[in-house]
Enzyme design. Structure first.
Site, mmCIF file in Angstrom:
data_model
loop_
_atom_site.group_PDB
_atom_site.id
_atom_site.type_symbol
_atom_site.label_atom_id
_atom_site.label_comp_id
_atom_site.label_asym_id
_atom_site.label_seq_id
_atom_site.Cartn_x
_atom_site.Cartn_y
_atom_site.Cartn_z
ATOM 1 N N TYR A 63 1.044 -1.290 0.246
ATOM 2 C CA TYR A 63 0.241 -0.071 0.689
ATOM 3 C C TYR A 63 1.285 1.640 0.151
ATOM 4 O O TYR A 63 1.888 1.452 1.481
ATOM 5 C CB TYR A 63 -0.754 -0.068 1.308
ATOM 6 C CG TYR A 63 -2.375 -0.063 0.622
ATOM 7 C CD1 TYR A 63 -2.845 1.169 0.194
ATOM 8 C CD2 TYR A 63 -2.969 -1.312 0.898
ATOM 9 C CE1 TYR A 63 -4.393 1.245 -0.014
ATOM 10 C CE2 TYR A 63 -4.374 -1.467 0.483
ATOM 11 C CZ TYR A 63 -4.903 -0.068 -0.209
ATOM 12 O OH TYR A 63 -6.022 0.852 -0.605
ATOM 13 N N ASP A 209 -7.141 13.337 -24.643
ATOM 14 C CA ASP A 209 -6.980 11.927 -24.111
ATOM 15 C C ASP A 209 -6.313 11.529 -25.830
ATOM 16 O O ASP A 209 -6.937 11.201 -26.459
ATOM 17 C CB ASP A 209 -8.619 11.444 -24.371
ATOM 18 C CG ASP A 209 -8.610 10.116 -24.057
ATOM 19 O OD1 ASP A 209 -7.384 9.144 -23.719
ATOM 20 O OD2 ASP A 209 -10.153 9.956 -23.296
ATOM 21 N N LYS A 238 -3.135 0.138 -24.735
ATOM 22 C CA LYS A 238 -3.038 0.162 -26.347
ATOM 23 C C LYS A 238 -1.581 0.176 -26.597
ATOM 24 O O LYS A 238 -0.585 -0.547 -26.918
ATOM 25 C CB LYS A 238 -4.301 1.448 -26.614
ATOM 26 C CG LYS A 238 -5.627 1.320 -25.160
ATOM 27 C CD LYS A 238 -6.512 2.596 -25.609
ATOM 28 C CE LYS A 238 -7.953 1.858 -24.673
ATOM 29 N NZ LYS A 238 -8.973 3.249 -25.061
ATOM 30 N N ARG A 244 -2.127 -2.789 -17.834
ATOM 31 C CA ARG A 244 -3.751 -2.076 -17.713
ATOM 32 C C ARG A 244 -3.746 -1.026 -16.938
ATOM 33 O O ARG A 244 -3.540 -1.270 -15.373
ATOM 34 C CB ARG A 244 -4.494 -3.415 -17.377
ATOM 35 C CG ARG A 244 -5.687 -2.984 -17.598
ATOM 36 C CD ARG A 244 -6.271 -3.502 -18.376
ATOM 37 N NE ARG A 244 -7.414 -3.401 -19.177
ATOM 38 C CZ ARG A 244 -7.888 -3.783 -20.692
ATOM 39 N NH1 ARG A 244 -7.106 -4.304 -20.859
ATOM 40 N NH2 ARG A 244 -9.258 -2.847 -20.593
#
Ligand code: PLP
Length: 428
Positions: A63, A209, A238, A244
């Site tokens: 964490y 974006d 991508k 991810r």
């Protein structure tokens, strides 16, 4: 490495295949699918093996709410270094003042941008979903479209290019806080200088974006928004071929607002394995080999587009400048969904998609959307794109001919055997 004698649920040895054969068989099957099919969904790719290793590492266990040097938990000796490496590499890769690598994905990154600059009800302007924009650019069903006064621009009827007259008109009329550019289904170069001019005139912050094209931008295969957009958001999985994840790049002026918005504004602890994966992807993206890869993605998309045009297919805007091709199947009289399903059976995976001014419903639209990042990651080139394009045309022309679809699936498998997919383990 665990204490023998303990049950896996108590922390004992827990090899995946023996603890949960059901899930691990499904993962093996997905590995096979990713090997033996041609993956043409333009937002998908194969992350490199190093990225996969980082994502599956002990970094999962830590964490680290806060930022390097200002954390809310102890034990950040290694994490701070990892996050700092990711940030510094992205800053140098894109030539920006600041990078935030904590957004969990592309959509939370955009939400982070809204929360940094907008109050509920503020006017924002983005590209409509039917024209190729993303849900998070103000589409009604998204939080971006329901918490803000979201105005939407589109593409021109005559050539399906961004309608800059409409962008300027809406911007002048509504004076949006944020102007979003960048798309999810637009096959042409985004004209960042033109957007910047409009944003400047009305006092809006321009947000680029680049979720789909960040790898193309990093590799010089698409113009960079840096110097035009004050804020840049992106996914990292991508064309960038990372884990991810999401990121926000900005100039020094907005650094504080962005960081505060992502944490503590929007999220708790960052996903540290993802952060390490982003650092790895940024390191690889800075190489000359990645530049060649980014250009090869575009060359492949062009080759695929030319093959389809040669077979009489209708492409939105008539072709492509980037990694994707949007194909309107109206002349073929085959709905996008029917085509996509037949193509999947033939081992060619893509998605059905609306085309601009689509006369069919979004859940049953007229088009298919295909892209070349994943095939390019397997080392395929224009010669393979010609074969792929011909297979796609054959399938669309014979969607009900199961024997033909199955025969093509066999040919696809044999092509795939010649181009192993990176990061995909295969049992011998
Ligand atoms: C993919 C995409 C996103 C969202 O990314 P997720 O990781 O799916 O949340 C945002 N914007 C654009 C333009 C995209 O293409």
């Amino acid at each position: 490495m665990s204490k023998p004698g303990l049950h896996p649920a108590q922390g004992g040895p827990a090899d995946g295949a023996s603890v949960d054969p059901e899930i691990f068989q499904l993962i093996r099957a997905e590995e096979r699918r990713q090997h033996e099919k041609l993956r043409l969904i333009p937002s998908e790719n194969y992350a490199t093996q190093a990225v996969m290793q980082a994502c599956g590492s002990v970094l999962n266990n830590k964490y680290s709410e806060g930022y390097a040097g200002k954390r809310y938990y102890e034990g950040q000796q290694e994490i701070d270094k990892i996050e700092t490496l990711a940030i510094e590499r992205l800053k140098s890769l894109f030539g920006v003042d600041h990078a935030n690598v904590q957004p969990y994905s592309g959509s939370p990154a955009n939400l982070g941008v809204y929360f940094a600059f907008c109050k509920p009800g503020d006017p924002v302007l983005g590209m409509g979903l039917p024209s190729g924009g993303h849900l998070t650019h103000g589409w009604k069903v998204s939080i971006s479209g329901s918490y803000f006064n979201a105005l939407q621009y589109g593409v021109r009827k005559e050539d399906h290019r961004i309608d800059f007259d409409e962008v300027a008109r809406l911007a002048r009329e509504h004076r949006p806080k944020l102007l979003f550019c960048g798309a999810t289904a637009y096959p042409r170069v985004i004209d960042f200088p033109k957007f910047a001019e409009i944003a400047k005139e009305v006092g809006a912050i321009l947000v680029a974006d680049i979720a789909h094209i960040s790898g193309l931008v990093a590799g010089g295969a698409h113009p960079s928004p840096v110097g035009f957009a004050e804020v840049i958001s992106s996914t990292t999985h991508k064309t960038l071929r990372g884990p991810r994840g999401g990121m926000i790049l900005c100039n020094r002026e907005h650094q504080k607002a962005i960081d505060k918005s992502v944490f503590p504004g929007l999220q708790g602890g960052p996903h540290n394995g993802t952060t390490a994966g982003i650092a790895i992807a940024a390191k690889l993206a800075a190489t000359d080999e990645f530049k060649a890869y980014a250009h090869a993605i575009v060359d492949n998309a062009r080759a695929l587009a030319e093959t389809l045009l040669g077979r009489g297919f209708s492409l939105v805007t008539g072709g492509t400048d980037n990694h994707l091709v949007l194909c309107d199947l109206t002349p073929q009289k085959v709905p996008g969904k029917v085509a996509a399903r037949a193509l999947d059976r033939a081992g060619i995976v893509m998605n059905y998609n609306s085309v601009p001014f689509d006369t069919r419903k979004p859940f049953d639209p007229s088009g298919i959307r295909l892209g070349t990042p994943a095939l390019t990651s397997r080392g395929m080139g224009p010669a393979e794109m010609k074969r792929v394009g011909d297979w796609i045309a054959d399938v669309v022309e014979h969607v009900e001919d199961d024997a033909r679809l199955d025969r093509i699936a066999g040919e696809v498998r044999s092509l795939c055997d010649d181009f192993p997919a990176p990061g995909v383990p295969l049992e011998s």
